[in-house]
Design an enzyme around this catalytic site. Structure first.
Site, PDB file in Angstrom:
ATOM      1  NE  ARG A 294    -113.958  16.062-102.150  1.00 22.48           N
ATOM      2  CZ  ARG A 294    -114.721  17.031-101.630  1.00 22.48           C
ATOM      3  NH1 ARG A 294    -115.341  17.889-102.413  1.00 22.48           N
ATOM      4  NH2 ARG A 294    -114.860  17.131-100.329  1.00 22.48           N
ATOM      5  CE1 TYR A 295    -110.198  12.733-104.413  1.00 22.85           C
ATOM      6  CE2 TYR A 295    -111.068  12.532-102.185  1.00 22.85           C
ATOM      7  CZ  TYR A 295    -110.261  13.182-103.091  1.00 22.85           C
ATOM      8  OH  TYR A 295    -109.521  14.256-102.686  1.00 22.85           O
TER       9      TYR A 295
ATOM     10  NE  ARG B 188    -110.081   8.280-101.016  1.00 23.75           N
ATOM     11  CZ  ARG B 188    -109.620   8.557-102.246  1.00 23.75           C
ATOM     12  NH1 ARG B 188    -109.993   7.839-103.285  1.00 23.75           N
ATOM     13  NH2 ARG B 188    -108.794   9.571-102.427  1.00 23.75           N
TER      14      ARG B 188
ATOM     15  CB  CYS C 125    -116.875  18.396 -82.258  1.00 23.86           C
ATOM     16  SG  CYS C 125    -117.012  18.436 -84.053  1.00 23.86           S
TER      17      CYS C 125
ATOM     18  CB  CYS D 170    -110.922  23.257 -84.051  1.00 27.36           C
ATOM     19  SG  CYS D 170    -110.891  21.577 -83.367  1.00 27.36           S
TER      20      CYS D 170
ATOM     21  CB  CYS E   8    -113.780  23.804 -87.545  1.00 28.48           C
ATOM     22  SG  CYS E   8    -114.763  22.480 -88.274  1.00 28.48           S
TER      23      CYS E   8
ATOM     24  NE  ARG F  72    -116.925  18.344 -93.683  1.00 28.43           N
ATOM     25  CZ  ARG F  72    -116.121  17.281 -93.582  1.00 28.43           C
ATOM     26  NH1 ARG F  72    -115.806  16.797 -92.396  1.00 28.43           N
ATOM     27  NH2 ARG F  72    -115.650  16.695 -94.660  1.00 28.43           N
TER      28      ARG F  72
ATOM     29  CG  ASP G 120    -109.575  23.384 -96.129  1.00 28.64           C
ATOM     30  OD1 ASP G 120    -108.912  23.218 -97.170  1.00 28.64           O
ATOM     31  OD2 ASP G 120    -109.868  22.454 -95.354  1.00 28.64           O
TER      32      ASP G 120
ATOM     33  CG  ASP H   4    -109.855  19.539 -99.713  1.00 30.83           C
ATOM     34  OD1 ASP H   4    -110.392  19.484-100.843  1.00 30.83           O
ATOM     35  OD2 ASP H   4    -110.117  18.770 -98.784  1.00 30.83           O
TER      36      ASP H   4
ATOM     37  CE  LYS I 164    -108.836  15.772 -97.745  1.00 27.60           C
ATOM     38  NZ  LYS I 164    -110.042  15.038 -98.213  1.00 27.60           N
TER      39      LYS I 164
HETATM   40  C1  LIG Z   1    -110.602  14.030 -97.855  1.00 28.62           C
HETATM   41  C2  LIG Z   1    -111.666  13.233 -98.425  1.00 28.62           C
HETATM   42  C3  LIG Z   1    -111.537  11.846 -98.584  1.00 28.62           C
HETATM   43  C4  LIG Z   1    -110.314  11.097 -98.159  1.00 28.62           C
HETATM   44  O1  LIG Z   1    -109.237  11.373 -98.998  1.00 28.62           O
HETATM   45  P1  LIG Z   1    -107.890  10.548 -98.871  1.00 28.62           P
HETATM   46  O2  LIG Z   1    -106.956  11.297 -99.770  1.00 28.62           O
HETATM   47  O3  LIG Z   1    -108.178   9.167 -99.318  1.00 28.62           O
HETATM   48  O4  LIG Z   1    -107.476  10.584 -97.443  1.00 28.62           O
HETATM   49  C5  LIG Z   1    -112.579  11.147 -99.127  1.00 28.62           C
HETATM   50  N1  LIG Z   1    -113.710  11.760 -99.529  1.00 28.62           N
HETATM   51  C6  LIG Z   1    -113.862  13.089 -99.392  1.00 28.62           C
HETATM   52  C7  LIG Z   1    -115.137  13.695 -99.848  1.00 28.62           C
HETATM   53  C8  LIG Z   1    -112.855  13.873 -98.840  1.00 28.62           C
HETATM   54  O5  LIG Z   1    -113.032  15.207 -98.703  1.00 28.62           O
HETATM   55  S1  SF4 Z   2    -111.914  20.429 -86.771  1.00 27.01           S
HETATM   56 FE1  SF4 Z   2    -114.125  20.852 -86.792  1.00 27.01          FE
HETATM   57  S2  SF4 Z   2    -115.088  18.849 -87.056  1.00 27.01           S
HETATM   58 FE2  SF4 Z   2    -112.985  18.487 -86.342  1.00 27.01          FE
HETATM   59  S3  SF4 Z   2    -113.125  18.374 -84.086  1.00 27.01           S
HETATM   60 FE3  SF4 Z   2    -112.600  20.485 -84.617  1.00 27.01          FE
HETATM   61  S4  SF4 Z   2    -114.603  21.498 -84.694  1.00 27.01           S
HETATM   62 FE4  SF4 Z   2    -115.026  19.301 -84.849  1.00 27.01          FE
END
Ligand SMILES: *Cc1c(COP(=O)(O)O)cnc(C)c1O
Ligand code: SF4
Length: 339
Positions: free
Chosen positions: A85-86, A89, A98, A102, A105, A107, A266, A303, A310
């Site tokens: 996305r960025y 990174r 996992c 949670c 979560c 995801r 989220d 986010d 974010k």
């Molecule tokens: C959250 C996230 C990051 C990390 O973001 P930081 O602000 O650097 O902690 C990097 N890539 C993706 C796709 C993300 O969702």
């Molecule tokens: S937040 Fe989601 S991805 Fe993270 S440990 Fe919990 S269940 Fe797993």
């Protein structure tokens, strides 16, 4: 929909009744799982730890604004296992399993027991993706929980990533040191001894999660040279009060963990009972400013739904409209309506 996780009576012990039909319906829809270590930190049903893991009937309610892909990962995934996305990174997700599941979560539609791990060829393709892009200087292992790979595989993966010259920083997002400390064996901690700086982002939401066993693991990780940061989710009923946050953030700091982010929850499906208004979160975080050392204070992050990244919620990126909605500016300068 196929069952994502079966409720083992063992998992359910002390937090729910095994035969509750509604909760079993939740478990058909979303993965359920806790560890013995987590169960040991629960004092009573409905406490700040139990709430994070105990299925609730409210999860069966999905609101129209909730999404299976709340932060828009799919649109930014060029190859399996990578979210880019960025520019500088990438997220690298080697597993979708996992140690615990949670209830909030983000995801949750993609993680669960019996889910997949990247195949060797896919891992190779993900590494190639990074290798040919010199602009990528940081690789963030996320998931799922990357430490589910175990010592040998994580060591190999970290080696492979470090061998890419332009990757300068490594990061692992994990809940295992907090939720499953026995899994952090000497071998696994040893595998996290890296040449290039490795930042470990621990997911922890309440001081009650920080048992003596967790403290011991954090010491071991520090001894291995890992830089420890934390991320938390602001959750209704778990940590949405100044006292709980202050206790958590001070404890983390004294354990050598710098609180990095606290996330506004989220729009994950079936999680509306955990969400609080942005206004309330902003006021809560403001109440801690000045009272706590800057070392203790994480950034409060929103986010932006739709995959726009974010932004700090308590900043010029987020402006309240007269009607109570928000205008949010992303890192590229585009604006989005958030309500
Ligand atoms: C959250 C996230 C990051 C990390 O973001 P930081 O602000 O650097 O902690 C990097 N890539 C993706 C796709 C993300 O969702
Ligand atoms: S937040 Fe989601 S991805 Fe993270 S440990 Fe919990 S269940 Fe797993």
């Amino acid at each position: 929909m196929a069952a994502k996780g079966s409720l083992k009576p063992h998992d359910a012990r002390r937090i729910m009744q095994d035969d509750d039909p509604v909760l079993n319906q939740v478990a058909q829809r979303y993965a359920v799982g806790v560890t013995e270590s987590v169960l040991d930190t629960i004092r009573h049903p409905g406490d700040p730890v139990a709430l994070q893991y105990m299925p609730q009937a409210a999860e069966l309610l999905t609101l129209p604004e909730e999404s299976a892909d709340p932060i828009g990962d799919a649109a930014h995934s060029p190859v399996p296992g990578i979210v880019h996305r960025y520019p500088d990174r990438v997220l690298f997700m080697p597993v979708n399993i996992c140690a615990v599941y949670c209830r909030f979560c983000f995801r949750r539609e993609n993680v669960g027991p019996g889910r997949k791990m990247l195949k060797p060829a896919e891992t190779g393709a993900a590494l190639d993706y990074i290798r040919v892009r010199p602009e990528i200087s940081e690789v963030i292992l996320s998931g799922g929980d990357p430490l589910m790979l175990g010592a040998e595989r994580i060591e190999k993966l970290l080696k492979d990533i470090q061998s890419i010259p332009h990757v300068q920083t490594l990061r692992i997002h994990t809940r295992i040191p907090v939720a499953d400390p026995p899994r952090m064996t000497d071998a696994l901690c040893g595998a996290l001894r890296t040449e290039k700086p490795l930042y470990i982002l621990l997911h922890v939401n309440h001081a009650q999660e920080l048992s003596p066993a967790v403290e011991a693991v954090l010491k071991q990780l520090r001894a291995a040279g890992c830089i420890l940061l934390s991320q938390s989710v602001l959750l209704r009923g778990v940590n949405d009060n100044a006292d709980a946050l202050e206790t958590l953030l001070r404890r983390l700091t004294t354990l050598g963990v710098k609180p990095y982010y606290i996330h506004h929850p989220d729009m994950a499906p079936g999680t509306s009972h955990f969400r609080l208004p942005l206004k309330e979160g902003i006021a809560l975080m403001r109440s801690l400013r000045g009272k706590l050392s800057g070392l203790c204070l994480p950034a409060y992050m929103l986010d932006i739904p739709g995959g726009h990244g974010k932004v700090p919620a308590d900043s010029a990126f987020v402006k309240e409209n007269p009607d109570g909605t928000y205008m949010v500016t992303d890192f590229q300068g585009n604006t989005h309506l958030y309500s």
